[in-house]
Design a protein around this motif. Structure first.
Motif, PDB file in Angstrom:
ATOM      1  N   ARG A   8       0.528  -1.240  -0.109  1.00 16.04           N
ATOM      2  CA  ARG A   8       0.499  -0.019  -0.030  1.00 16.04           C
ATOM      3  C   ARG A   8       0.598   0.967  -0.193  1.00 16.04           C
ATOM      4  O   ARG A   8       0.406   1.773  -0.291  1.00 16.04           O
ATOM      5  CB  ARG A   8      -1.443  -0.323   0.904  1.00 16.04           C
ATOM      6  N   ARG A   9       1.971   1.167   0.268  1.00 17.96           N
ATOM      7  CA  ARG A   9       3.099   2.239   0.581  1.00 17.96           C
ATOM      8  C   ARG A   9       3.748   2.699  -0.684  1.00 17.96           C
ATOM      9  O   ARG A   9       3.306   3.811  -0.929  1.00 17.96           O
ATOM     10  CB  ARG A   9       3.695   2.552   1.761  1.00 17.96           C
ATOM     11  N   LEU A  10       3.897   1.184  -1.081  1.00 18.72           N
ATOM     12  CA  LEU A  10       4.707   1.811  -2.842  1.00 18.72           C
ATOM     13  C   LEU A  10       3.979   2.319  -3.780  1.00 18.72           C
ATOM     14  O   LEU A  10       3.767   2.826  -4.163  1.00 18.72           O
ATOM     15  CB  LEU A  10       4.963   0.244  -3.464  1.00 18.72           C
ATOM     16  N   LYS A  11       2.281   1.880  -3.303  1.00 16.46           N
ATOM     17  CA  LYS A  11       1.037   2.195  -4.219  1.00 16.46           C
ATOM     18  C   LYS A  11       1.124   4.032  -3.756  1.00 16.46           C
ATOM     19  O   LYS A  11       0.859   4.621  -5.109  1.00 16.46           O
ATOM     20  CB  LYS A  11      -0.082   1.681  -3.783  1.00 16.46           C
TER      21      LYS A  11
ATOM     22  N   HIS B 191      10.081   8.668  -9.573  1.00 16.09           N
ATOM     23  CA  HIS B 191      11.065   8.631  -8.806  1.00 16.09           C
ATOM     24  C   HIS B 191      10.810   8.207  -7.472  1.00 16.09           C
ATOM     25  O   HIS B 191      11.387   8.563  -6.591  1.00 16.09           O
ATOM     26  CB  HIS B 191      11.027  11.037  -8.461  1.00 16.09           C
ATOM     27  N   ALA B 192       9.409   7.595  -7.289  1.00 20.23           N
ATOM     28  CA  ALA B 192       9.251   7.505  -6.264  1.00 20.23           C
ATOM     29  C   ALA B 192       9.524   6.476  -5.398  1.00 20.23           C
ATOM     30  O   ALA B 192      10.317   6.425  -3.844  1.00 20.23           O
ATOM     31  CB  ALA B 192       7.927   6.601  -5.936  1.00 20.23           C
ATOM     32  N   ALA B 193      11.220   5.315  -6.930  1.00 20.35           N
ATOM     33  CA  ALA B 193      11.844   4.536  -5.381  1.00 20.35           C
ATOM     34  C   ALA B 193      13.089   5.653  -5.137  1.00 20.35           C
ATOM     35  O   ALA B 193      13.256   4.976  -3.450  1.00 20.35           O
ATOM     36  CB  ALA B 193      11.971   3.311  -6.609  1.00 20.35           C
ATOM     37  N   MET B 194      13.149   6.949  -5.626  1.00 20.91           N
ATOM     38  CA  MET B 194      14.668   7.304  -5.726  1.00 20.91           C
ATOM     39  C   MET B 194      14.199   7.789  -3.702  1.00 20.91           C
ATOM     40  O   MET B 194      14.989   7.987  -2.584  1.00 20.91           O
ATOM     41  CB  MET B 194      15.108   8.150  -6.133  1.00 20.91           C
ATOM     42  N   ILE B 195      12.934   9.021  -3.695  1.00 20.36           N
ATOM     43  CA  ILE B 195      12.020   9.684  -2.638  1.00 20.36           C
ATOM     44  C   ILE B 195      12.376   8.542  -1.542  1.00 20.36           C
ATOM     45  O   ILE B 195      12.377   8.636  -0.653  1.00 20.36           O
ATOM     46  CB  ILE B 195      10.987   9.800  -3.236  1.00 20.36           C
ATOM     47  N   HIS B 196      11.205   7.265  -1.967  1.00 17.31           N
ATOM     48  CA  HIS B 196      10.854   6.038  -0.479  1.00 17.31           C
ATOM     49  C   HIS B 196      12.574   5.300  -0.307  1.00 17.31           C
ATOM     50  O   HIS B 196      12.839   5.387   1.042  1.00 17.31           O
ATOM     51  CB  HIS B 196      10.842   5.664  -1.395  1.00 17.31           C
ATOM     52  N   GLY B 197      13.868   5.686  -0.880  1.00 19.99           N
ATOM     53  CA  GLY B 197      15.220   5.293  -0.132  1.00 19.99           C
ATOM     54  C   GLY B 197      15.701   6.747   0.460  1.00 19.99           C
ATOM     55  O   GLY B 197      15.943   5.989   1.352  1.00 19.99           O
ATOM     56  N   MET B 198      15.525   8.213   0.050  1.00 19.63           N
ATOM     57  CA  MET B 198      16.012   8.591   1.022  1.00 19.63           C
ATOM     58  C   MET B 198      15.061   9.246   2.399  1.00 19.63           C
ATOM     59  O   MET B 198      15.618   9.515   3.425  1.00 19.63           O
ATOM     60  CB  MET B 198      15.496  10.088   0.051  1.00 19.63           C
ATOM     61  N   GLU B 199      13.588   8.333   2.035  1.00 19.99           N
ATOM     62  CA  GLU B 199      13.202   9.237   3.218  1.00 19.99           C
ATOM     63  C   GLU B 199      13.086   7.746   4.379  1.00 19.99           C
ATOM     64  O   GLU B 199      13.490   8.223   5.781  1.00 19.99           O
ATOM     65  CB  GLU B 199      11.337   9.018   3.311  1.00 19.99           C
TER      66      GLU B 199
END
Length: 134
Positions: A88-91, A100-108
């Motif tokens: 759900r979080r990935l969606k 850019h979701a993967a990059m921002i998720h990694g930064m978070e």
């Protein structure tokens, strides 16, 4: 014995010590005067009403929780989860950040890990939370 007098902006509350005749002029300079406008009165009324509703809501919730758990044990489920953990979080991230979701998720994640490490290392004390009871 409080003295209330009307003014165009609101109400003035005088300190009862200023009303005594045996107080000399030098002590009357220490009197306390506070103006309470109608807006402030309304704010206090709304605040008190909200606090009462929140208290009743919390009591109701506590009663429901207690009655729901009383007399029966909670059963543990061996059924698999209905969706993958984190799906759900990935969606949500995809909807918000697109490609850019993967990059921002990694930064978070990295920032959260740094914060957790700093908290573990420094063991900060919690800032006191003191409610403003007016």
């Amino acid at each position: 014995m409080h003295s209330h007098s009307q003014q165009s902006e609101g109400h003035v509350i005088d300190d009862p010590n200023t009303m005594n005749s045996d107080i000399d002029e030098s002590q009357s300079d220490d009197s306390f005067e506070m103006e309470i406008s109608d807006e402030l009165r309304n704010f206090f009324a709304v605040s008190a009403k909200f606090k009462e509703e929140r208290r009743k809501s919390q009591e109701t919730k506590d009663l429901e929780d207690n009655s729901a758990h009383s007399g029966r044990k909670l059963k543990r489920s061996t059924a698999p989860p209905t969706e993958r953990p984190g799906q759900r979080r990935l969606k949500e991230m995809q909807e918000l950040y697109g490609e850019h979701a993967a990059m921002i998720h990694g930064m978070e994640t990295a920032l959260q890990l740094q914060f957790d490490r700093a908290c573990d290392k420094k063991q900060p004390s919690h800032w006191p939370v003191i409610p403003l009871n007016v």
